[in-house]
Design an enzyme around this catalytic site. Structure first.
Site, PDB file in Angstrom:
ATOM      1  N   ALA A 199       0.838  -1.199   0.000  1.00 15.01           N
ATOM      2  CA  ALA A 199       0.000   0.000   0.000  1.00 15.01           C
ATOM      3  C   ALA A 199       0.876   1.253   0.000  1.00 15.01           C
ATOM      4  CB  ALA A 199      -0.933  -0.009   1.202  1.00 15.01           C
ATOM      5  N   GLU A 200       1.925   1.230   0.814  1.00 15.01           N
ATOM      6  CA  GLU A 200       2.844   2.366   0.899  1.00 15.01           C
ATOM      7  C   GLU A 200       3.531   2.582  -0.461  1.00 15.01           C
ATOM      8  OE1 GLU A 200       3.395   4.325   3.514  1.00 15.01           O
ATOM      9  OE2 GLU A 200       5.005   5.487   2.572  1.00 15.01           O
ATOM     10  N   TYR A 201       3.976   1.470  -1.059  1.00 18.57           N
ATOM     11  CA  TYR A 201       4.631   1.523  -2.361  1.00 18.57           C
ATOM     12  C   TYR A 201       3.680   2.131  -3.403  1.00 18.57           C
ATOM     13  CZ  TYR A 201       6.815  -0.048  -6.697  1.00 18.57           C
ATOM     14  OH  TYR A 201       7.364  -0.090  -7.945  1.00 18.57           O
TER      15      TYR A 201
ATOM     16  N   GLU B 257     -12.284 -12.215 -11.397  1.00 16.35           N
ATOM     17  CA  GLU B 257     -11.370 -13.296 -11.023  1.00 16.35           C
ATOM     18  C   GLU B 257     -10.715 -12.989  -9.689  1.00 16.35           C
ATOM     19  OE1 GLU B 257      -8.315 -13.546 -13.967  1.00 16.35           O
ATOM     20  OE2 GLU B 257      -9.728 -13.588 -15.629  1.00 16.35           O
TER      21      GLU B 257
ATOM     22  N   LYS C  38      -7.560 -12.328  -7.486  1.00 19.74           N
ATOM     23  CA  LYS C  38      -6.187 -11.894  -7.768  1.00 19.74           C
ATOM     24  C   LYS C  38      -5.248 -12.672  -6.862  1.00 19.74           C
ATOM     25  CE  LYS C  38      -3.257  -7.856  -8.451  1.00 19.74           C
ATOM     26  NZ  LYS C  38      -2.052  -8.448  -7.911  1.00 19.74           N
TER      27      LYS C  38
ATOM     28  N   ARG D 212       8.001 -12.915 -15.252  1.00 16.38           N
ATOM     29  CA  ARG D 212       7.579 -11.708 -15.943  1.00 16.38           C
ATOM     30  C   ARG D 212       8.747 -10.749 -16.162  1.00 16.38           C
ATOM     31  NH1 ARG D 212       5.657  -7.401 -13.187  1.00 16.38           N
ATOM     32  NH2 ARG D 212       4.642  -5.765 -14.392  1.00 16.38           N
TER      33      ARG D 212
ATOM     34  N   LYS E  67     -11.957  -7.757 -15.645  1.00 18.72           N
ATOM     35  CA  LYS E  67     -11.491  -7.576 -17.020  1.00 18.72           C
ATOM     36  C   LYS E  67     -12.715  -7.448 -17.917  1.00 18.72           C
ATOM     37  CE  LYS E  67      -7.553 -10.512 -16.006  1.00 18.72           C
ATOM     38  NZ  LYS E  67      -6.983 -11.868 -16.109  1.00 18.72           N
TER      39      LYS E  67
ATOM     40  N   LYS F 136      -8.055  -4.200  -4.815  1.00 22.81           N
ATOM     41  CA  LYS F 136      -7.358  -4.901  -3.744  1.00 22.81           C
ATOM     42  C   LYS F 136      -8.224  -5.092  -2.496  1.00 22.81           C
ATOM     43  CE  LYS F 136      -3.014  -5.050  -5.353  1.00 22.81           C
ATOM     44  NZ  LYS F 136      -1.923  -4.575  -4.532  1.00 22.81           N
TER      45      LYS F 136
ATOM     46  N   CYS G 233      13.498 -17.161  36.151  1.00 22.74           N
ATOM     47  CA  CYS G 233      14.055 -17.845  37.319  1.00 22.74           C
ATOM     48  C   CYS G 233      15.517 -17.505  37.587  1.00 22.74           C
ATOM     49  CB  CYS G 233      13.903 -19.363  37.168  1.00 22.74           C
ATOM     50  SG  CYS G 233      15.017 -20.059  35.930  1.00 22.74           S
TER      51      CYS G 233
HETATM   52  S1  IVH Z   1      -4.103 -10.189 -15.492  1.00 21.37           S
HETATM   53  C1  IVH Z   1      -2.976  -7.314 -18.597  1.00 21.37           C
HETATM   54  N1  IVH Z   1      -5.254 -11.729 -13.679  1.00 21.37           N
HETATM   55  O1  IVH Z   1      -1.190  -9.374 -10.724  1.00 21.37           O
HETATM   56  C2  IVH Z   1      -3.381  -8.177 -17.473  1.00 21.37           C
HETATM   57  N2  IVH Z   1      -3.130 -10.813 -13.198  1.00 21.37           N
HETATM   58  O2  IVH Z   1      -0.750  -6.531 -10.529  1.00 21.37           O
HETATM   59  C3  IVH Z   1      -2.237  -8.715 -16.746  1.00 21.37           C
HETATM   60  N3  IVH Z   1      -2.264 -11.464 -11.014  1.00 21.37           N
HETATM   61  O3  IVH Z   1       1.380  -9.255 -13.086  1.00 21.37           O
HETATM   62  C4  IVH Z   1      -2.543  -9.425 -15.528  1.00 21.37           C
HETATM   63  N4  IVH Z   1      -3.946 -12.741 -10.432  1.00 21.37           N
HETATM   64  O4  IVH Z   1       1.106 -11.367 -11.688  1.00 21.37           O
HETATM   65  C5  IVH Z   1      -4.185 -10.984 -14.001  1.00 21.37           C
HETATM   66  N5  IVH Z   1      -6.380 -13.113 -12.193  1.00 21.37           N
HETATM   67  C6  IVH Z   1      -5.310 -12.379 -12.521  1.00 21.37           C
HETATM   68  C7  IVH Z   1      -4.226 -12.238 -11.639  1.00 21.37           C
HETATM   69  C8  IVH Z   1      -3.155 -11.441 -12.016  1.00 21.37           C
HETATM   70  C9  IVH Z   1      -2.769 -12.263 -10.069  1.00 21.37           C
HETATM   71  C10 IVH Z   1      -0.977 -10.753 -10.919  1.00 21.37           C
HETATM   72  C11 IVH Z   1      -0.111 -10.867 -12.136  1.00 21.37           C
HETATM   73  C12 IVH Z   1       0.083  -9.463 -12.602  1.00 21.37           C
HETATM   74  C13 IVH Z   1      -0.163  -8.678 -11.361  1.00 21.37           C
HETATM   75  C14 IVH Z   1      -0.580  -7.276 -11.693  1.00 21.37           C
END
Ligand code: IVH
Length: 671
Positions: free
Chosen positions: A35-37, A117, A119, A140, A296, A320, A417
């Protein structure tokens, strides 16, 4: 704000962000919360938006991640692996949805269909399949190129080395699948427990553990860590096309890869917010870590119309969860004394709410761990609940250290003790044994606990009360408690005393395994106690076992063997056992008389054809026999398999009876 001021601030932010990138990506040891980052990053972005002249080519906003580590080869991603924009509140998620509609020139009350989805909090990777065969895989990295971790990825069981045929039978010529490698929480805890035993630095959280495990130069280490993978998208794909993101995921599943559970379409942002709420509740039960949801835009044509920015697509959002990390101040470091005398430093914290739970203490494990993190009283630290109930300190924010903060040193005398403290491995121990009230209380609590003697009603509070009032000086005193003595204490009445005495009476016939566990021998947990019960059958034979006998027991290593010997050599411990017997302890021992091999000792050498060594040993033990690990007088049979080793020659010299595998099978009735 004028441009000069903005320039100075931007420079400062870049420096700070670069430092945190290095900590996070290269060292796997972050110094600030996510969060700080994100706050720093957003502030920089804001300044650059306001004064575009300030953007430099090397600004952290201009790239997607950090450079790969040199030791691995690099693999270029055919299509860059982008990052996601983050939202931390419902308002920000709603704003994202509004922007999508604005860009598409849609009415503001239109409902967009999103793929929703989980995360996953892991490490992004890309897998390449050519003609259905897994040919390479990479991290990555900076988004354009990552590290070649093909060999390590091949150790992950859920990654197929060859794709399965989808329903239409067409395996694509070329497909790049992307997903998240993660470590289940159980495995994370186990790895850290083992690291702690060996006195090694612990992983701060499951994600760092996954990254550390995947980026091992030695794939055998990766293989020993049960990593797993959920896929969330594709890179380049040839020979198949899709209309929606959910179709893409379904296709990934159909060719044999895993996608996360709980993925579903949602209609409009309201439904998306509900999904976020649901998942945040479920998060604790999953067995792996999520840090939010991802939305998405489902329709791929619409995705294309929305397009991408440098770092992230305009059609996706990470919303988040409340972070399980936050910062707070260490008020003091205190020492707890455990049952085995281990001194555990605990940080007392300014109370802080982390992911909905108020935290006031965090374990610091041992001096080495404190030194590694350099935690001092007065420090501002990052605390986290990393898939565990016991909160931990992830790092110190050195910039906020008060002047004159002194490093912490373990005391050389026990704080409870006053006995001398000795250091064994990474751990400091009080040498006072049961004369130390802290150790006494802990050992009595352990003795009466559910998985040990299971004395209901003898909880922590009562143990403390009895010890403080001198009624319990060792565990055997439990069986000498008199009703009159109990009734003299505060908060006790006729009925509660009767109940307790009945529970004590009922605990007098434990199985041998429970009793061994209850003794609290260092290194002997529930599982080990069960093994000892099986192997030795009676308390007497365990108490009289030699080091060799103990080492001949499956799973017992030299350290545990030593600690069992030490325990029974100690006169005080033998006395307590006598006292327990006199007080009516009636152990349920399983002397396995009547087994085919009762009293016989076997030694194995060479490779057996029809059993593994462990299976053969288990059979011997289940038939009442024993196994030895070295040639000696006690050995009755030496079983020689293929290519026997030096033990065979020695046995021949000594004139021991040597039999082959067929003969052994006859002895156990499988001839
Ligand atoms: S999609 C263009 N879906 O979160 C879309 N990423 O903060 C690219 N991540 O680098 C990512 N779960 O490592 C996508 N269901 C999910 C994810 C997900 C975790 C990670 C992924 C990404 C990072 C981005």
């Amino acid at each position: 704000m004028d441009e000069l001021k903005a320039k100075q601030e931007a420079e400062r932010l870049r420096k700070e962000i670069n430092y945190h990138n290095y900590r996070y990506y290269v060292l796997d040891r972050p110094a600030v919360t996510d969060a700080e980052y994100d706050r720093l990053m957003r502030r920089l972005q804001q300044l650059e938006n306001e004064f575009p002249g300030l953007i430099t080519p090397d600004s952290p906003t201009q790239r997607i991640g950090a450079a790969p580590v040199k030791a691995f080869g690099t693999i270029k991603h055919a299509i860059p692996m982008l990052s996601l924009d983050n939202a931390f509140s419902a308002e920000e998620a709603i704003e994202f949805d509004r922007r999508v509609k604005r860009l598409l020139k849609m009415p503001h009350d239109a409902l967009i269909i999103y793929a929703a989805e989980p995360k996953l909090d892991g490490l992004a990777i890309e897998l390449v399949y050519e003609d259905g065969i897994f040919t390479k895989g990479s991290t990555r990295g900076d988004g354009y190129a990552g590290e070649d971790v093909t060999r390590n990825l091949k150790t992950i069981k859920s990654i197929p080395l060859r794709l399965i045929e989808p329903p239409d039978g067409k395996v694509p010529d070329y497909v790049e699948v992307r997903g998240e490698v993660y470590l289940p929480l159980e495995s994370f805890k186990k790895i850290n427990r083992e690291k702690e035993k060996k006195g090694e630095a612990l992983f701060a959280n499951p994600r760092n553990a996954a990254a550390g495990s995947l980026r091992q130069l030695d794939p055998r280490i990766t293989a020993s860590r049960p990593l797993d993978l959920f896929c969330w998208g594709t890179g380049e794909v040839r020979g198949v096309t899709f209309d929606t993101h959910l179709e893409t995921l379904e296709f990934i599943r159909s060719i044999g890869l895993k996608i996360a559970p709980m993925i579903k379409p949602v209609k409009g942002i309201e439904e998306a917010l509900k999904y976020h709420e649901e998942l945040e509740k479920k998060r604790e039960e999953l067995g792996y870590e999520l840090d939010g949801i991802v939305l998405k835009v489902n329709d791929l044509d619409i995705q294309k119309r929305l397009g991408v920015l440098t770092r992230s697509p305009r059609w996706a959002l990470a919303y988040k969860f409340t972070p399980k990390q936050d910062s707070t101040v260490v008020r003091a470091i205190e020492i707890g004394v455990g049952r085995t005398g281990a001194l555990t430093p605990v940080a007392l914290l300014e109370p802080v709410s982390v992911g909905g739970v108020t935290i006031e203490h965090a374990t610091l494990h041992n001096q080495d761990e404190i030194d590694r993190k350099d935690v001092r009283p007065g420090d501002t630290v990052i605390v986290q609940r990393a898939g565990d109930v016991i909160p931990e300190i992830a790092g110190v924010i050195k910039e906020k250290r008060p002047h004159g903060a002194k490093p912490f040193r373990m005391p050389d005398k026990c704080p409870r003790c006053g006995s001398m403290v000795e250091k064994i491995g990474a751990i400091h121990f009080c040498t006072g044994g049961l004369s130390c009230p802290a150790q006494l209380m802990e050992s009595i609590r352990h003795f009466s606990s559910k998985k040990a003697m299971d004395i209901e009603g003898l909880g922590d509070m009562h143990v403390n009360q009895f010890v403080e009032n001198g009624l319990l000086k060792d565990v055997a005193d439990i069986y000498r408690l008199k009703k009159a003595d109990i009734l003299r204490l505060e908060r006790w009445a006729e009925k509660s005393a009767d109940n307790l005495l009945r529970a004590i009476e009922n605990s007098k016939k434990p199985s041998l395994g429970r009793f061994i566990f209850a003794l609290g021998i260092r290194g002997v947990g529930e599982h080990m106690a069960a093994l000892l019960e099986k192997k030795f059958g009676s308390l007497d034979s365990l108490m009289n076992a030699s080091e060799e006998d103990l080492l001949g027991t499956y799973e017992i290593g030299p350290e545990t063997a030593r600690s069992i010997l030490d325990f029974f050599i100690e006169k005080h411990n033998r006395d307590v056992i006598d006292k327990l017997k006199k007080a009516g302890l009636d152990l349920q021992e399983s002397k396995r008389a009547g087994g085919r091999l009762t009293g016989k000792v076997f030694l194995f050498t060479g490779t057996l054809q029809t059993f593994t060594r462990d299976e053969a040993k288990a059979i011997v033990e289940s038939e009442g026999g024993e196994t030895a690990s070295a040639v000696g007088k006690k050995v009755d049979y030496v079983v020689a398999g293929k290519e026997p080793g030096s033990k065979y020659d020695k046995a021949k010299e000594t004139g021991l009876k040597i039999i082959d595998e067929a003969e052994f099978r006859r002895l156990i009735g499988k001839g």
